[in-house]
Structures are given as structure tokens and as C-alpha cells.
Design a protein around this motif. Structure first.
Motif, PDB file in Angstrom:
ATOM      1  N   ARG A  59       0.950  -1.170  -0.191  1.00  0.00           N
ATOM      2  CA  ARG A  59      -0.138   0.108   0.209  1.00  0.00           C
ATOM      3  C   ARG A  59       1.028   1.339   0.140  1.00  0.00           C
ATOM      4  N   GLU A  60       0.545   2.116  -0.703  1.00  0.00           N
ATOM      5  CA  GLU A  60       1.051   3.533  -0.846  1.00  0.00           C
ATOM      6  C   GLU A  60      -0.143   4.552  -0.352  1.00  0.00           C
ATOM      7  N   ASP A  61      -0.060   5.013   0.933  1.00  0.00           N
ATOM      8  CA  ASP A  61      -1.334   5.590   1.453  1.00  0.00           C
ATOM      9  C   ASP A  61      -0.953   7.243   1.728  1.00  0.00           C
ATOM     10  N   ARG A  62      -0.102   7.853   0.886  1.00  0.00           N
ATOM     11  CA  ARG A  62      -0.021   9.373   1.261  1.00  0.00           C
ATOM     12  C   ARG A  62      -0.300  10.010   0.265  1.00  0.00           C
ATOM     13  N   SER A  63      -0.594   9.658  -0.886  1.00  0.00           N
ATOM     14  CA  SER A  63      -0.751  10.526  -2.402  1.00  0.00           C
ATOM     15  C   SER A  63      -2.041  11.130  -2.081  1.00  0.00           C
ATOM     16  N   THR A  64      -2.171  12.363  -3.081  1.00  0.00           N
ATOM     17  CA  THR A  64      -3.321  12.924  -3.217  1.00  0.00           C
ATOM     18  C   THR A  64      -3.707  13.277  -4.598  1.00  0.00           C
ATOM     19  N   ASN A  65      -2.747  13.082  -5.818  1.00  0.00           N
ATOM     20  CA  ASN A  65      -3.065  13.231  -6.901  1.00  0.00           C
ATOM     21  C   ASN A  65      -2.129  12.245  -7.703  1.00  0.00           C
ATOM     22  N   THR A  66      -2.374  12.334  -9.123  1.00  0.00           N
ATOM     23  CA  THR A  66      -1.291  11.327 -10.050  1.00  0.00           C
ATOM     24  C   THR A  66       0.098  11.438  -9.829  1.00  0.00           C
ATOM     25  N   GLU A  67       0.632  12.764  -9.815  1.00  0.00           N
ATOM     26  CA  GLU A  67       1.944  12.776  -9.563  1.00  0.00           C
ATOM     27  C   GLU A  67       2.555  12.354  -8.331  1.00  0.00           C
ATOM     28  N   GLU A  68       1.744  12.597  -7.231  1.00  0.00           N
ATOM     29  CA  GLU A  68       2.017  11.738  -5.820  1.00  0.00           C
ATOM     30  C   GLU A  68       1.882  10.335  -5.953  1.00  0.00           C
ATOM     31  N   ASN A  69       0.784   9.836  -6.606  1.00  0.00           N
ATOM     32  CA  ASN A  69       0.571   8.444  -6.717  1.00  0.00           C
ATOM     33  C   ASN A  69       1.968   7.805  -7.151  1.00  0.00           C
ATOM     34  N   LEU A  70       2.637   8.324  -8.207  1.00  0.00           N
ATOM     35  CA  LEU A  70       3.392   7.760  -9.138  1.00  0.00           C
ATOM     36  C   LEU A  70       5.002   8.208  -8.218  1.00  0.00           C
ATOM     37  N   ARG A  71       5.177   9.243  -7.606  1.00  0.00           N
ATOM     38  CA  ARG A  71       6.209   9.660  -7.210  1.00  0.00           C
ATOM     39  C   ARG A  71       6.488   8.682  -5.563  1.00  0.00           C
ATOM     40  N   PHE A  72       5.359   8.486  -5.143  1.00  0.00           N
ATOM     41  CA  PHE A  72       5.596   7.951  -3.814  1.00  0.00           C
ATOM     42  C   PHE A  72       5.692   6.516  -3.972  1.00  0.00           C
ATOM     43  N   SER A  73       4.927   5.773  -4.872  1.00  0.00           N
ATOM     44  CA  SER A  73       5.112   4.370  -5.306  1.00  0.00           C
ATOM     45  C   SER A  73       6.458   4.305  -5.663  1.00  0.00           C
ATOM     46  N   LYS A  74       7.110   5.040  -6.564  1.00  0.00           N
ATOM     47  CA  LYS A  74       8.479   5.110  -7.152  1.00  0.00           C
ATOM     48  C   LYS A  74       9.411   4.767  -5.704  1.00  0.00           C
ATOM     49  N   SER A  75       9.008   5.566  -4.867  1.00  0.00           N
ATOM     50  CA  SER A  75      10.050   5.380  -3.708  1.00  0.00           C
ATOM     51  C   SER A  75      10.067   4.189  -3.166  1.00  0.00           C
ATOM     52  N   ILE A  76       8.582   3.545  -2.745  1.00  0.00           N
ATOM     53  CA  ILE A  76       8.356   2.422  -2.286  1.00  0.00           C
ATOM     54  C   ILE A  76       9.088   1.182  -3.026  1.00  0.00           C
ATOM     55  N   MET A  77       9.039   1.221  -4.376  1.00  0.00           N
ATOM     56  CA  MET A  77       9.443   0.217  -5.299  1.00  0.00           C
ATOM     57  C   MET A  77      11.083   0.317  -5.296  1.00  0.00           C
ATOM     58  N   GLU A  78      11.759   1.478  -5.190  1.00  0.00           N
ATOM     59  CA  GLU A  78      13.169   1.426  -5.443  1.00  0.00           C
ATOM     60  C   GLU A  78      13.745   1.013  -3.986  1.00  0.00           C
ATOM     61  N   LYS A  79      13.120   1.382  -2.954  1.00  0.00           N
ATOM     62  CA  LYS A  79      13.650   0.853  -1.699  1.00  0.00           C
ATOM     63  C   LYS A  79      13.515  -0.552  -1.485  1.00  0.00           C
ATOM     64  N   ALA A  80      12.597  -1.196  -1.997  1.00  0.00           N
ATOM     65  CA  ALA A  80      12.531  -2.836  -1.969  1.00  0.00           C
ATOM     66  C   ALA A  80      13.548  -3.311  -3.171  1.00  0.00           C
ATOM     67  N   ASN A  81      13.444  -2.745  -4.421  1.00  0.00           N
ATOM     68  CA  ASN A  81      14.291  -3.388  -5.561  1.00  0.00           C
ATOM     69  C   ASN A  81      14.654  -1.973  -6.470  1.00  0.00           C
ATOM     70  N   SER A  82      16.061  -1.693  -6.412  1.00  0.00           N
ATOM     71  CA  SER A  82      16.419  -0.938  -7.260  1.00  0.00           C
ATOM     72  C   SER A  82      16.497  -1.087  -8.681  1.00  0.00           C
ATOM     73  N   GLY A  83      16.302  -2.198  -9.031  1.00  0.00           N
ATOM     74  CA  GLY A  83      16.229  -2.241 -10.352  1.00  0.00           C
ATOM     75  C   GLY A  83      14.883  -2.889 -10.774  1.00  0.00           C
ATOM     76  N   TYR A  84      13.659  -2.316 -10.361  1.00  0.00           N
ATOM     77  CA  TYR A  84      12.374  -2.600 -10.752  1.00  0.00           C
ATOM     78  C   TYR A  84      12.139  -2.271 -11.847  1.00  0.00           C
ATOM     79  N   ARG A  85      10.932  -3.268 -12.313  1.00  0.00           N
ATOM     80  CA  ARG A  85      10.173  -2.677 -13.553  1.00  0.00           C
ATOM     81  C   ARG A  85       8.669  -2.832 -13.093  1.00  0.00           C
ATOM     82  N   CYS A  86       7.980  -1.990 -13.608  1.00  0.00           N
ATOM     83  CA  CYS A  86       6.450  -2.029 -13.334  1.00  0.00           C
ATOM     84  C   CYS A  86       5.491  -1.661 -14.263  1.00  0.00           C
ATOM     85  N   VAL A  87       4.301  -2.260 -14.065  1.00  0.00           N
ATOM     86  CA  VAL A  87       3.171  -1.825 -14.927  1.00  0.00           C
ATOM     87  C   VAL A  87       2.159  -0.963 -14.240  1.00  0.00           C
ATOM     88  N   VAL A  88       1.934   0.175 -14.674  1.00  0.00           N
ATOM     89  CA  VAL A  88       0.774   1.031 -13.897  1.00  0.00           C
ATOM     90  C   VAL A  88      -0.512   1.014 -14.482  1.00  0.00           C
TER      91      VAL A  88
END
Length: 334
Positions: free
Chosen positions: A235-264
Motif C-alpha cells: 500500500r502507498e497511502d500518502r498521495s493526493t494526486n496522480t503525480e504523488e501516486n507515482l512519485r511515492f510508489s516509485k520510492s516504495i519500489m526503489e527501496k525494495a528493489n533498485s532495479g524494479y520494472r512495473c506496469v501502472v
């Protein structure tokens, strides 16, 4: 064939741009320009070969364009009334109605100027048509390329499936719009799982002022209730708009796996703008869309286009000012 050279060069640049980075709005403009130049070249060649047929076809196209504008204004106004009746009165829900009224006003101004033959009114109408034509060109580019982008098949591994949040019903329940995103995310996840991967489904959405829980929590509850493994949900539960959705999600993914790939995953009307934002914030992945109710689609697409138009406000303001100054010059000199 030389007349087609500009169209061919623009299309070649477009293809290179898509291969390098498909999430740029410049790709949409390049495609629109290449199609415009190709159409103009075809019409020019037709006039040269068959002058009468070419001129008749040109007149027919202009008449059809005029009738199309009238029909479009009526459809937009009708859709705007439907949106207000079903979704309530808000600026976002009024966009198709306002666009329809603006088109109807433009048609009325053009007809009035043609009948009265007033010089000032004619120049004003011509300038308004030029500005409207520029905006319409960008809008068509957005629609066409957005449609194509939504159908690009980018075969890459994915460690995450990110679902962008949307408003909750009653502050707690997933809306039909959000449910369509979650169902598409489940389908994407199943497809990736068939290939032997077990990506994490990342629900992204904070808590709005009228919501009792974060959107991401309601999204996770929806998925678990339908049999999706809770262990594969984050869960990413801090965002209030699309840019924050993506920015905060990126932070979570990078922290877990620096070489991640995703589908939005988002709704189809939102795909291209979400892709543009994902490029800007540095997301490594692509965006796919889920279906949207037909009545909701026009206003939603207009809203997305307005957001993109405003994002490039300096360029668009400069072009519109050029049209205005050109009209002023014509009025002053004639």
C-alpha cells in the motif's frame, strides 16, 4: 512524390521518438503533423492531376468539417447535461458542456461575421477560428496517439503492478471506476504470473478530506475479498494526486528493489497523461488502461487534455499570442 517528403521525414522522426521514449507528448504532435502534411500533399497531387475533382473534394471536406463542428458541439452539450445529472455539478463534470457551448459560440460568431461582412468582426472570427484550430489539432493528436499508446505491447518483466487510486463511495467503498482499474490490475497480474513471475500489486492512494480510510486500504480490501493473496499486496497511502501516486510508489519500489520494472494501471482516458507523468518522475515501466463508462469518457478526456495543455502553458500561450498578433496586424493593415 516530393510533396510527401515533409510527411515522410516527420513520420520517421516520430518512429524514432516512439522507440526511444513512447511517453512524450512530442510524439503525438509529430504524428499529427506527419498525417496533416501527408493529407495536404495528397490533396495537392489530386488537384494537380484532376483540378475540378480536387476543388470539389476540398469544398466537400470544408462543408463536412463545418457540419462536424456543429454536430460535435451538440453532442458535447448533450453529454454535459448527462454528466451533471449523473455526477453532480463540478468544474470537471461541466467540461464537455462548456466545450460544446464554446464550439457553438464559435460557429455563431463565424456565421454572423459572414452575414454582416463587418471587417472587425471578420478578423475576430478568423483569429478565433485559428486559435480553435490549433487547440483542436493538439486535441486530435492527444486522442490519436493516446489510443495508440494504450495498445503498445511492451514485453518486459514487471516486479510491480501499480494501481492508481480514485475517489471512494461514501468514504469507504471502491467506486465502479476504481473497481475497473483493480480488475484490470488482476488481469495484468495473472498474465505476468503465467510467465513465472509473482509481482507485488501496489495499491496507491491516500485519504481525501471526505474519505474515512485511505483509498489504498479500500483497494486492498476489495482485492482480498475477491481472493487475491494479501501477501502480494502493498500500500502507498500518502498521495493526493496522480503525480504523488507515482512519485511515492516509485520510492516504495526503489527501496525494495533498485532495479524494479512495473506496469501502472489506470482508466483508459487517463493512460497517456499518467504515462507522461511517470516519465517525468522517473518510473521504469509503462501504463495500461481499464474501460470507462461511455457517458463519463468525453468530460474525462477533455479534463486530461486541459491538464496537458496547461502543463505546456508557455508554448501554448506563445502560439495563441502569435495568432492574436497576426489577427491584430491584419485588422490594422487592411
Amino acid at each position: 512524390m516530393l510533396a510527401y517528403a515533409p510527411a515522410f521525414l516527420l513520420f520517421l522522426v516520430f518512429c524514432v521518438g516512439v522507440l526511444r521514449e513512447p511517453r512524450r507528448f512530442s510524439n503525438a504532435v509529430l504524428l499529427g503533423l506527419s498525417l496533416t502534411f501527408a493529407s495536404a500533399a495528397w490533396l495537392l497531387e489530386l488537384i494537380r492531376a484532376h483540378e475540378t475533382l480536387g476543388k470539389d473534394l476540398t469544398i466537400a471536406l470544408l462543408v463536412l468539417a463545418g457540419l462536424g463542428v456543429v454536430a460535435l458541439s451538440w453532442l458535447l452539450i448533450t453529454n454535459g447535461v448527462t454528466m451533471v445529472s449523473k455526477e453532480g455539478r463540478s468544474l470537471a463534470n461541466l467540461l464537455s458542456l462548456l466545450a460544446g457551448i464554446a464550439l457553438a459560440t464559435l460557429v455563431a460568431l463565424f456565421i454572423t461575421a459572414s452575414v454582416l461582412r463587418d471587417h472587425t468582426l471578420t478578423v475576430a472570427a478568423g483569429t478565433a477560428v485559428a486559435v480553435a484550430g490549433y487547440i483542436a489539432f493538439l486535441f486530435v493528436c492527444f486522442i490519436v496517439y493516446g489510443f495508440l499508446y494504450g495498445r503498445l505491447h511492451i514485453r518486459r518483466r514487471a516486479d510491480y503492478v501499480v494501481v492508481l487510486g480514485s475517489g471512494l463511495i461514501g468514504g469507504t467503498d471502491v467506486s465502479p471506476l476504481l473497481a475497473s482499474r483493480l480488475e484490470r490490475a488482476r488481469a495484468v497480474h495473472r498474465k505476468l504470473a503465467v510467465r513465472g513471475r509473482r509481482p507485488v500489486l501496489l495499491a496507491s492512494g491516500g485519504q481525501g478530506p471526505d474519505e474515512k480510510i485511505p483509498e489504498s486500504h479500500a483497494m486492498a480490501d476489495y482485492l482480498v475479498a475477491r481472493g487475491f493473496p494479501a501477501a502480494l499486496i502493498d500500500r502507498e497511502d500518502r498521495s493526493t494526486n496522480t503525480e504523488e501516486n507515482l512519485r511515492f510508489s516509485k520510492s516504495i519500489m526503489e527501496k525494495a528493489n533498485s532495479g524494479y520494472r512495473c506496469v501502472v494501471v489506470t482508466n483508459n482516458y487517463h493512460v497517456f497523461r499518467a504515462a507522461m507523468i511517470s516519465r517525468r518522475v522517473g518510473i521504469r515501466g509503462h501504463v495500461v488502461g481499464s474501460p470507462t463508462a461511455a457517458y463519463f469518457w468525453p468530460s474525462a478526456v477533455i479534463r486530461e487534455f486541459v491538464a496537458i495543455f496547461v502543463a505546456y502553458w508557455r508554448t501554448n500561450l506563445a502560439v495563441c499570442l502569435l495568432f492574436f498578433l497576426g489577427g491584430l496586424s491584419v485588422w490594422w493593415l487592411s
